[in-house]
Design a protein around this motif. Structure first.
Motif, PDB file in Angstrom:
ATOM      1  N   VAL A  82       0.843  -1.207   0.000  1.00  0.00           N
ATOM      2  CA  VAL A  82       0.000   0.000   0.000  1.00  0.00           C
ATOM      3  C   VAL A  82       0.875   1.253   0.000  1.00  0.00           C
ATOM      4  O   VAL A  82       0.602   2.221  -0.725  1.00  0.00           O
ATOM      5  N   HIS A  83       1.941   1.250   0.786  1.00  0.00           N
ATOM      6  CA  HIS A  83       2.827   2.410   0.853  1.00  0.00           C
ATOM      7  C   HIS A  83       3.456   2.698  -0.512  1.00  0.00           C
ATOM      8  O   HIS A  83       3.474   3.855  -0.978  1.00  0.00           O
ATOM      9  N   LEU A  84       3.986   1.678  -1.168  1.00  0.00           N
ATOM     10  CA  LEU A  84       4.637   1.894  -2.452  1.00  0.00           C
ATOM     11  C   LEU A  84       3.631   2.294  -3.530  1.00  0.00           C
ATOM     12  O   LEU A  84       3.923   3.132  -4.393  1.00  0.00           O
ATOM     13  N   ALA A 136      20.200  -8.187   0.822  1.00  0.00           N
ATOM     14  CA  ALA A 136      20.530  -8.963  -0.377  1.00  0.00           C
ATOM     15  C   ALA A 136      19.581  -8.673  -1.532  1.00  0.00           C
ATOM     16  O   ALA A 136      20.000  -8.612  -2.697  1.00  0.00           O
ATOM     17  N   ASN A 137      18.295  -8.470  -1.218  1.00  0.00           N
ATOM     18  CA  ASN A 137      17.316  -8.262  -2.281  1.00  0.00           C
ATOM     19  C   ASN A 137      17.326  -6.839  -2.842  1.00  0.00           C
ATOM     20  O   ASN A 137      16.514  -6.516  -3.705  1.00  0.00           O
ATOM     21  N   ARG A 138      18.230  -6.007  -2.324  1.00  0.00           N
ATOM     22  CA  ARG A 138      18.395  -4.658  -2.852  1.00  0.00           C
ATOM     23  C   ARG A 138      19.835  -4.428  -3.331  1.00  0.00           C
ATOM     24  O   ARG A 138      20.250  -3.289  -3.520  1.00  0.00           O
ATOM     25  N   ASP A 139      20.567  -5.501  -3.541  1.00  0.00           N
ATOM     26  CA  ASP A 139      21.980  -5.401  -3.911  1.00  0.00           C
ATOM     27  C   ASP A 139      22.121  -4.821  -5.319  1.00  0.00           C
ATOM     28  O   ASP A 139      21.661  -5.407  -6.310  1.00  0.00           O
ATOM     29  N   GLU A 140      22.793  -3.669  -5.405  1.00  0.00           N
ATOM     30  CA  GLU A 140      22.975  -2.996  -6.687  1.00  0.00           C
ATOM     31  C   GLU A 140      23.735  -3.846  -7.693  1.00  0.00           C
ATOM     32  O   GLU A 140      23.537  -3.699  -8.915  1.00  0.00           O
ATOM     33  N   PRO A 194      18.059  -0.268  -6.689  1.00  0.00           N
ATOM     34  CA  PRO A 194      17.153  -1.175  -5.983  1.00  0.00           C
ATOM     35  C   PRO A 194      15.714  -0.672  -5.915  1.00  0.00           C
ATOM     36  O   PRO A 194      14.793  -1.467  -5.672  1.00  0.00           O
ATOM     37  N   ASP A 195      15.486   0.620  -6.164  1.00  0.00           N
ATOM     38  CA  ASP A 195      14.142   1.182  -6.112  1.00  0.00           C
ATOM     39  C   ASP A 195      13.486   1.276  -7.485  1.00  0.00           C
ATOM     40  O   ASP A 195      12.365   1.777  -7.601  1.00  0.00           O
ATOM     41  N   ASP A 202       5.573  -9.458  -5.882  1.00  0.00           N
ATOM     42  CA  ASP A 202       6.932  -9.973  -5.665  1.00  0.00           C
ATOM     43  C   ASP A 202       7.964  -8.864  -5.806  1.00  0.00           C
ATOM     44  O   ASP A 202       8.906  -8.751  -5.010  1.00  0.00           O
ATOM     45  N   GLU A 203       7.810  -8.034  -6.824  1.00  0.00           N
ATOM     46  CA  GLU A 203       8.798  -6.991  -7.083  1.00  0.00           C
ATOM     47  C   GLU A 203       8.722  -5.878  -6.042  1.00  0.00           C
ATOM     48  O   GLU A 203       9.757  -5.381  -5.577  1.00  0.00           O
ATOM     49  N   LEU A 204       7.522  -5.484  -5.659  1.00  0.00           N
ATOM     50  CA  LEU A 204       7.389  -4.440  -4.640  1.00  0.00           C
ATOM     51  C   LEU A 204       8.013  -4.887  -3.325  1.00  0.00           C
ATOM     52  O   LEU A 204       8.630  -4.089  -2.604  1.00  0.00           O
TER      53      LEU A 204
END
Length: 388
Positions: free
Chosen positions: A241-243, A306-310, A316-317, A266-268
């Motif tokens: 909801v926030h995103l 890990a799931n935001r590793d450039e 990552p956003d 999944d992606e959010l």
């Protein structure tokens, strides 16, 4: 900064980390791929290191506690046997049969959100949805909703405190709820009275190596299901909801093309992970992330880093579900991937569909900024939005 001058130790309970875990892990990941704390042992921030741990269960053990943890706290061959039991409760047909109930829960909660004013999403939608969906899936009575909601909050606080006595008391309280359910079903069966035909009753009939599951094993399985469901699903709904509130263009896209919602969730949740960390123990001497580890060393794999590793995802956003799907560790990987992933994906797809279908716009309330949840929770403790 939460990282010390020797670039090898950090404080995961520092005010900076607890205020915004995602931002703190982003900063740490770029400075030190692995760092030590008394609280978490050696924490791994990089996707490649976490992926290696997941792929090598012989080297990195899931036996991290002396307490029974079925099946997530086991290694093969025990894990293999118990995981086969658990997987039967998350098959496509079992999950699909729950969809109408799940949709009715989501629709009612979305309908109750105030239109034109401010709504606090965690208390009005995310937490009750997670609770009611879990109870509905397992066949639990409604009178357990409030005790379990309060228990979940106390469990988080106890974990953050590090107080072993408090943590033990919380675990004992939960075990009491579950054994009460199990004993009531056994009492009904022995009295020849109707027993609820639900997944909890079915679990009582399971066997392993020709014997019935013990109460400790049954409680552990249900605890694993419940802790993951209540905390992680609630956090996931708040994050989604926030995103969406931050990205009106994405709202519009998913309203017009609801078939994209399944991949979108999944992606959010890669972008803003609901599950922060899991533990492992080094089972044999090895080298990882340029450091030598010895048998018995404690590791923490930080999903939220890990799931935001450039190195894997670039920015990552940036929202790129097709590009990032193959590397997304939202539900883990390897033999310990999340058995409840099919149910979680259904629930998140349904609640997002119902929310977008019933509204024309969702925006953050500028008068009430969102409040991040502290470790061990992910996501937010408060998200205020205006719904039209």
């Amino acid at each position: 900064m939460p990282l010390s001058n020797d670039d090898a130790t950090w404080d995961p309970r520092s005010s900076e980390v607890l205020t915004d875990q995602v931002a703190a892990y982003d900063a740490l990941r770029g400075r030190c791929p692995v760092a030590h704390s008394d609280y978490l042992g050696w924490s791994l921030f990089k996707h490649a290191d976490v992926a290696r741990v997941l792929a090598e269960p012989d080297t990195f053990s899931n036996y991290v506690s002396a307490h029974v943890a079925v099946p997530n706290g086991m290694d093969p061959p025990d894990h293999t046997v118990f995981r086969a039991i658990v997987d039967k409760y998350y098959t496509d047909d079992v999950v699909a049969a729950f969809e109408p109930t799940c949709r009715a829960i989501a629709r009612a909660l979305v309908a109750a959100l105030p239109r034109g004013g401010s709504a606090e999403v965690m208390s009005a939608l995310a937490e009750p949805f997670a609770m009611e969906a879990q109870a509905g899936y397992l066949g639990w009575p409604a009178h357990l909703h409030e005790p379990l909601r309060a228990w979940n909050q106390e469990s988080r606080a106890a974990t953050l405190s590090g107080d072993r006595v408090r943590i033990g008391a919380v675990a004992e309280q939960f075990d009491g709820y579950i054994t009460g359910l199990l004993h009531e079903r056994r009492r009904l069966a022995q009295a020849g009275e109707p027993v609820p035909d639900d997944l909890t009753t079915q679990l009582l009939a399971e066997t392993v190596d020709g014997r019935p599951l013990t109460d400790d094993e049954l409680v552990s399985i249900i605890r694993n299901w419940t802790v993951g469901e209540l905390g992680t699903i609630a956090a996931s709904v708040g994050i989604i909801v926030h995103l969406l509130a931050e990205r009106p263009d994405l709202q519009a896209e998913l309203r017009s093309q609801p078939e994209k919602i399944y991949a979108a969730t999944d992606e959010l949740l890669r972008m803003d992970p609901p599950l922060i960390a899991n533990r492992r123990v080094v089972a044999q001497d090895t080298e990882l992330a340029g450091r030598r580890f010895e048998k018995g060393d404690k590791l923490t794999i930080l999903w939220a880093s890990a799931n935001r590793d450039e190195a894997v995802f670039g920015d990552p956003d940036e929202y790129a579900p097709e590009r990032n799907a193959a590397s997304n560790l939202l539900y883990g990987a390897g033999i310990h991937d999340c058995p409840g992933a099919p149910l979680a994906r259904l629930e998140l797809q349904v609640v997002t569909q119902e929310l977008l279908a019933a509204t024309s716009g969702i925006a953050l309330d500028p008068a009430a900024p969102p409040v991040r949840a502290p470790y061990p929770a992910g996501g937010f403790s408060e998200v205020h939005v205006r719904v039209d």
